[in-house]
Design an enzyme around this catalytic site. Structure first.
Site, PDB file in Angstrom:
ATOM      1  N   GLU A 197       0.330  -0.880   0.010  1.00  0.00           N
ATOM      2  CA  GLU A 197      -0.377  -0.062   0.628  1.00  0.00           C
ATOM      3  C   GLU A 197       0.899   1.255   0.319  1.00  0.00           C
ATOM      4  OE1 GLU A 197      -2.286   1.094  -0.478  1.00  0.00           O
ATOM      5  OE2 GLU A 197      -3.376   2.205   0.939  1.00  0.00           O
ATOM      6  N   THR A 226      -3.893   9.996  -4.170  1.00  0.00           N
ATOM      7  CA  THR A 226      -3.781  10.040  -2.165  1.00  0.00           C
ATOM      8  C   THR A 226      -2.296  10.681  -2.128  1.00  0.00           C
ATOM      9  OG1 THR A 226      -4.841   7.605  -1.573  1.00  0.00           O
ATOM     10  CG2 THR A 226      -3.536   8.724  -0.490  1.00  0.00           C
TER      11      THR A 226
HETATM   12  N1  HSE Z   1      -5.115   7.928   5.021  1.00  0.00           N
HETATM   13  C1  HSE Z   1      -5.087   7.824   3.879  1.00  0.00           C
HETATM   14  C2  HSE Z   1      -5.276   9.476   3.837  1.00  0.00           C
HETATM   15  C3  HSE Z   1      -5.991   7.541   3.359  1.00  0.00           C
HETATM   16  O1  HSE Z   1      -6.262  10.644   4.260  1.00  0.00           O
HETATM   17  O2  HSE Z   1      -4.275  10.263   3.229  1.00  0.00           O
HETATM   18  C4  HSE Z   1      -5.686   7.101   1.780  1.00  0.00           C
HETATM   19  O3  HSE Z   1      -5.160   5.713   1.518  1.00  0.00           O
END
Ligand code: HSE
Length: 301
Positions: free
Chosen positions: A123, A177
């Site tokens: 990930e 992201t």
């Molecule tokens: N916690 C992460 C973000 C989730 O908000 O960037 C997305 O992968």
């Protein structure tokens, strides 16, 4: 071997990089088989990286094969059910499915707990190098998962005691992201940090007692991440208002957006909430009325 990796909601308001929830009814499917060559090869229904080291499923599968000291090659055929850049954990779903598919092909030598590291490392490819497990771990285990951003292998799976009715809307745009992380403040005033820490603690307590009405106000008043990211989602305010007007307990962004979700009162009102959010999200938006998935990644037919 055919494996289903479910989508997930992450952050849930104040739980940035810390809290995630596995979603029922949407996910990626991977068909995996051994090949005669030594490599991992990939084909996909979507325009994603096909080199195994750049692909979350390929990377996860590679780490599992290495952990098993098995040098055989694999072919992964990835059917993306989760729209790219939608904010509901598409890269994590593929990572969990890739890891589980390799594990099943090998005769299931590892438990899900033993695969957490591979899924988290895979990930990392999608998040600009940081390691956070708030999508990857819910997709692997199902349910609600609390994880430490500093040490993602410190996680807790939290049992949900009552049904959770969720409306999810995916506006027709995509946000990476890695990009959505670069706009976040690098430091926050103490008052905001304390506010968020307190809200996360209270929200978690409400999740553990299944009090969805109590979850919602905490979910809606993140002061650190969501205010910065709302600017990336033009329909943000309209979708929140539409959800509340339709009777939702609360609504928020999921992950880096643009997807948003709402907690509905019951199985009757969830479709109404979902329809209202989809209308507010504009042309091309898709929505689903769903629940939490408590199983996580699994073999499918
Ligand atoms: N916690 C992460 C973000 C989730 O908000 O960037 C997305 O992968």
């Amino acid at each position: 071997m055919r494996v289903y990796g479910p989508a997930s909601l992450s952050n849930l308001g104040p739980g940035f990089d810390t809290l995630g929830l596995c979603l029922k009814g949407i996910g990626d499917i991977i068909e995996a088989r051994f090949t005669s060559g030594p490599e991992i090869t990939i084909t996909s229904s979507a325009p994603i990286p096909l080199v195994a080291s750049d692909n979350t499923a390929g990377r996860a599968a590679h780490l599992v094969m290495t952990k098993a000291a098995d040098k055989r090659g694999l072919h992964l055929s990835i059917k993306k059910g989760i729209p790219l850049g939608s904010g509901i954990g598409g890269s994590a779903a593929s990572a969990s499915a890739g890891a589980w598919a390799a594990n099943l092909l090998l005769g299931k030598p590892f438990s899900k707990e033993e695969l957490a590291h591979a899924v988290l490392e895979a990930e990392r490819l999608a998040s600009g190098g940081t390691l956070h497990g708030d999508n990857a771990l819910p997709s692997l285990f199902g349910g609600l998962v609390l994880t430490s951003p500093a040490k993602p292998l410190d996680y807790r799976c939290i049992r949900l005691t009552t049904p959770l009715h969720l409306a999810v809307v995916m506006p027709k745009r995509s946000i990476l992201t890695a990009d959505a992380r670069t706009i976040l403040p690098s430091a926050v005033p103490r008052i905001e940090a304390v506010h968020n820490a307190s809200d996360l603690a209270f929200m978690l307590h409400a999740f553990m007692t299944g009090d969805w009405e109590a979850v919602s106000p905490y979910m809606m008043r993140d002061r650190v991440v969501e205010p910065a990211r709302a600017s990336l989602v033009p329909c943000y305010q309209a979708v929140r208002e539409a959800a509340m007007d339709a009777g939702a307990y609360g609504a928020a962004l999921t992950g880096s957006g643009p997807a948003m979700f709402a907690i509905a009162r019951d199985s009757f009102s969830v479709s109404k909430v979902c329809d209202a959010m989809v209308r507010a999200a504009g042309e091309g938006a898709r929505g689903m009325a769903t629940e939490a998935d408590i199983h996580g990644v699994r073999q499918c037919s």
